[in-house]
Write a protein that holds these residues in place. Structure first.
Motif, short mmCIF file in Angstrom:
data_model
loop_
_atom_site.label_atom_id
_atom_site.label_comp_id
_atom_site.label_asym_id
_atom_site.label_seq_id
_atom_site.Cartn_x
_atom_site.Cartn_y
_atom_site.Cartn_z
N ARG A 268 -13.82 -24.04 43.19
CA ARG A 268 -13.12 -25.34 43.29
C ARG A 268 -13.51 -26.26 42.13
N GLU A 269 -14.76 -26.21 41.71
CA GLU A 269 -15.25 -27.09 40.64
C GLU A 269 -14.96 -26.55 39.24
N THR A 270 -14.37 -25.38 39.14
CA THR A 270 -14.03 -24.80 37.85
C THR A 270 -12.88 -25.58 37.23
N GLU A 271 -13.05 -25.95 35.98
CA GLU A 271 -12.01 -26.70 35.27
C GLU A 271 -10.68 -25.96 35.31
N GLY A 272 -9.64 -26.66 35.77
CA GLY A 272 -8.30 -26.09 35.81
C GLY A 272 -7.88 -25.58 37.17
N VAL A 273 -8.82 -25.39 38.09
CA VAL A 273 -8.49 -24.90 39.43
C VAL A 273 -7.95 -26.07 40.25
N GLU A 274 -6.80 -25.87 40.87
CA GLU A 274 -6.18 -26.90 41.70
C GLU A 274 -6.59 -26.79 43.16
N SER A 275 -6.69 -25.57 43.68
CA SER A 275 -7.08 -25.36 45.07
C SER A 275 -7.65 -23.96 45.22
N VAL A 276 -8.38 -23.74 46.33
CA VAL A 276 -9.06 -22.46 46.56
C VAL A 276 -8.87 -22.03 48.00
N ASN A 277 -8.68 -20.74 48.19
CA ASN A 277 -8.71 -20.12 49.51
C ASN A 277 -9.68 -18.95 49.40
N LEU A 278 -10.85 -19.08 50.02
CA LEU A 278 -11.83 -18.00 50.02
C LEU A 278 -11.84 -17.37 51.40
N GLU A 279 -11.67 -16.07 51.42
CA GLU A 279 -11.70 -15.34 52.69
C GLU A 279 -12.76 -14.25 52.62
N MET A 280 -13.33 -13.97 53.80
CA MET A 280 -14.36 -12.95 53.93
C MET A 280 -13.77 -11.69 54.55
N THR A 281 -14.30 -10.54 54.13
CA THR A 281 -13.94 -9.27 54.73
C THR A 281 -15.16 -8.36 54.71
N PHE A 282 -15.16 -7.40 55.58
CA PHE A 282 -16.20 -6.38 55.56
C PHE A 282 -15.58 -4.99 55.48
N GLU A 283 -14.35 -4.95 55.02
CA GLU A 283 -13.62 -3.69 54.80
C GLU A 283 -13.21 -3.62 53.35
N PRO A 284 -13.67 -2.70 52.61
CA PRO A 284 -14.70 -1.73 52.96
C PRO A 284 -16.08 -2.40 52.94
N PRO A 285 -17.03 -1.82 53.64
CA PRO A 285 -18.38 -2.39 53.65
C PRO A 285 -19.03 -2.29 52.27
N PHE A 286 -19.91 -3.23 51.99
CA PHE A 286 -20.65 -3.23 50.74
C PHE A 286 -21.53 -1.99 50.64
N SER A 287 -21.65 -1.46 49.43
CA SER A 287 -22.61 -0.40 49.15
C SER A 287 -23.13 -0.61 47.73
N PRO A 288 -24.29 -0.06 47.40
CA PRO A 288 -24.85 -0.25 46.05
C PRO A 288 -23.92 0.25 44.94
N GLU A 289 -23.03 1.17 45.24
CA GLU A 289 -22.10 1.66 44.22
C GLU A 289 -21.14 0.58 43.75
N MET A 290 -21.03 -0.51 44.50
CA MET A 290 -20.12 -1.60 44.14
C MET A 290 -20.71 -2.51 43.06
N MET A 291 -22.00 -2.37 42.79
CA MET A 291 -22.64 -3.22 41.79
C MET A 291 -22.19 -2.81 40.39
N SER A 292 -22.18 -3.79 39.50
CA SER A 292 -21.90 -3.50 38.10
C SER A 292 -23.05 -2.67 37.53
N GLU A 293 -22.81 -2.04 36.40
CA GLU A 293 -23.86 -1.25 35.75
C GLU A 293 -25.07 -2.12 35.43
N GLU A 294 -24.81 -3.37 34.99
CA GLU A 294 -25.90 -4.28 34.67
C GLU A 294 -26.73 -4.61 35.91
N ALA A 295 -26.06 -4.81 37.04
CA ALA A 295 -26.77 -5.13 38.28
C ALA A 295 -27.61 -3.94 38.74
N ARG A 296 -27.05 -2.74 38.67
CA ARG A 296 -27.81 -1.55 39.08
C ARG A 296 -29.02 -1.36 38.18
N LEU A 297 -28.86 -1.63 36.89
CA LEU A 297 -29.97 -1.52 35.96
C LEU A 297 -31.04 -2.55 36.29
#
Length: 146
Positions: free
Chosen positions: A112-141
């Protein structure tokens, strides 16, 4: 280290959001679930506002894992329409994550505080569930997974 179980101990509070805001299943979301997740491995638009939104999300860190929520793989999808409304689909490392009361609100506020953004809709999901494979290469490193 197991990121799925590493987020305990945070006090409630923060920028809004929380367990009461999290849908029970993916059918409760208005945002179309992406075919490939998380966002950092999808083809992303070459759009200055999109890049600013991602940069804002990279400023939000998991409280107990030294990686930002974008590279951790918690941001499944970002969509920006022609009116600069931003839809964000997000997950957590686990449905019972103590940071559920903090991270979604922090992410929504950052977008919302990002310059140029007018409005935000953030939604949560758990499908598919998080797993370590979802991390970027930098994060895994950073976390010693590589």
């Amino acid at each position: 280290m197991n990121p799925a179980g590493a987020m305990g101990g945070m006090p409630p509070g923060g920028g809004g959001g929380g367990a009461a805001d999290i849908p029970d299943d993916k059918e409760n979301t208005d945002i179309e679930l992406p075919e490939t997740i998380p966002d950092h491995v999808q083809e992303t638009p070459e759009n200055e506002l999109y890049e600013r939104v991602v940069a804002s999300l990279r400023e939000i860190y998991d409280p107990e894992i030294p990686v930002n929520i974008y590279d951790l793989g918690l941001i499944y999808h970002i969509e920006i329409d022609e009116d600069n409304h931003v839809d964000v689909l997000m997950t957590l490392t686990a449905p019972n994550c103590p940071a559920a009361g903090i991270l979604p609100g922090q992410a929504e506020d950052a977008v919302r505080e990002t310059e140029g953004v007018e409005s935000v809709n953030l939604e949560m999901t758990f499908e598919p569930p998080f797993s370590p494979e979802m991390m970027s290469e930098e994060a895994r490193l950073e976390l010693g997974f590589m």
